[in-house]
Design a protein around this motif. Structure first.
Motif: not given
Length: 348
Positions: A125-154
């Motif tokens: 929780g602290r880790f996410t909280s400390l990074l709450s002001g960060m621009d997440i659009t800069q982050l790259k997807l290291t495993i695309p759709s990793f936790h996409d439940l709709e994809l996993r169900y399909n």
């Protein structure tokens, strides 16, 4: 042993001792001991992480943000090689990185007490909280759709059409059991359309071994940021529930040992809320219990899908290994849902 990597970090092969370290299943990890210091060396599994450089990019981005905005946080960044890189590539041998070993620290493979669960939840929780002001659009997807439940169900539905017919026939009862829980997928679809759910800097792999503890079992910081990506809080909270609530893990075949321990659920709520309660929206808090359903159900789907597809992703150490893992997770999901009236109001 990858002694050939050491000179890239200014270390001498002849005065360094390498030994396998930790219990991680994805990357290879070694502890490097020299006359003056100790380090952790890792080889990135580029069969899972198809773009290892994306991992290095994300970690550098987070390290820079924390250094500027929260310099007291003990973030463990990879060391820089003699050529100025935080990740090196050795031809035909893969991608490697090295970290300083934190003196007096240790990791835990299995959650034994609610206090440990609390400390881990607080750290994530602290880790996410400390990074709450960060621009997440800069982050790259290291495993695309990793936790996409709709994809996993399909993918699960596709396996029912194209998978091993004998395994499909013999798994029919479990297949039907998981299909009856498809309302969890429907809720996930709603979440993705709901502006009350925020995308945040999310760890995505919150097992207890990804927290460093001090000698008093107090959390120091989170580690292993390979799956750090934008995500919903249900990924981190859900993975804690999946791996902390039961006294046994997904390898257990004696289903009578699987249970949901109330005090561990409460510890996750209290630890995560210590850092994140003010940041979560009311709608997100209402879905705290759902986080466990979401992650446990997704893992059950993934194990069963792999079983029906002849174990091409996780592999199998014995016949029916992934079926047993899926049955284990389906049992844990049932145990959690039975506790819903007791537990779901604890996070409101």
């Amino acid at each position: 042993m990858p002694e050939f990597v050491l000179p890239a970090y200014g270390l001498k092969e002849e005065t360094s001792i390498l030994e396998p370290f930790g219990t991680g299943l994805i990357n290879n990890t070694w502890k490097v001991t020299t006359p003056g210091d100790s380090f952790i060396l890792q080889r990135i599994n580029d069969a899972v992480f198809l773009d290892p450089e994306a991992i290095a990019f994300n970690i550098q981005l987070v390290a820079a943000y924390l250094k500027q905005n929260h310099p007291s946080y003990p973030f463990i960044a990879p060391l820089t090689s003699t050529e100025g890189s935080q990740m090196i590539y050795v031809k035909d041998k893969g991608f490697y990185r090295m970290f300083s070993f934190v003196p007096g620290s240790h990791s835990i493979d299995v959650v034994h007490t609610p206090a440990q669960a609390y400390e881990a939840a607080l750290q994530f929780g602290r880790f996410t909280s400390l990074l709450s002001g960060m621009d997440i659009t800069q982050l790259k997807l290291t495993i695309p759709s990793f936790h996409d439940l709709e994809l996993r169900y399909n993918q699960f539905l596709l396996a029912l059409k194209n998978g091993n017919t004998e395994r499909i026939r013999n798994s029919q009862r479990l297949i039907e059991q998981l299909q009856l829980r498809s309302f969890i997928v429907d809720e996930y679809k709603s979440i993705r359309q709901n502006p009350e759910f925020k995308l945040r800097v999310t760890h995505h792999d919150t097992k207890i071994s990804n927290v460093l503890f001090d000698k008093d079992d107090k959390g120091i910081c989170v580690i292993d940021l390979d799956t750090l990506m934008p995500g919903y809080f249900i990924s981190d909270v859900g993975d804690m529930m999946r791996t902390y609530l039961s006294p046994v893990n997904e390898e257990e075949t004696d289903l009578s040992k699987i249970e949901v321990r109330d005090e561990f659920y409460k510890a996750i709520v209290q630890g995560y809320y210590q850092e994140m309660k003010a940041d979560l929206t009311g709608t997100e808090k209402e879905h705290f219990f759902y986080a466990g359903e979401f992650m446990i159900y997704m893992q059950a789907l993934r194990f069963l899908t792999d079983h029906l597809n002849n174990d091409i992703y996780y592999g199998a150490k014995y016949p029916g290994h992934n079926f047993n893992r899926a049955l284990n997770q389906a049992t844990l999901l049932d145990a959690l849902i039975k506790k819903q009236p007791l537990l779901e109001n604890l996070a409101l």
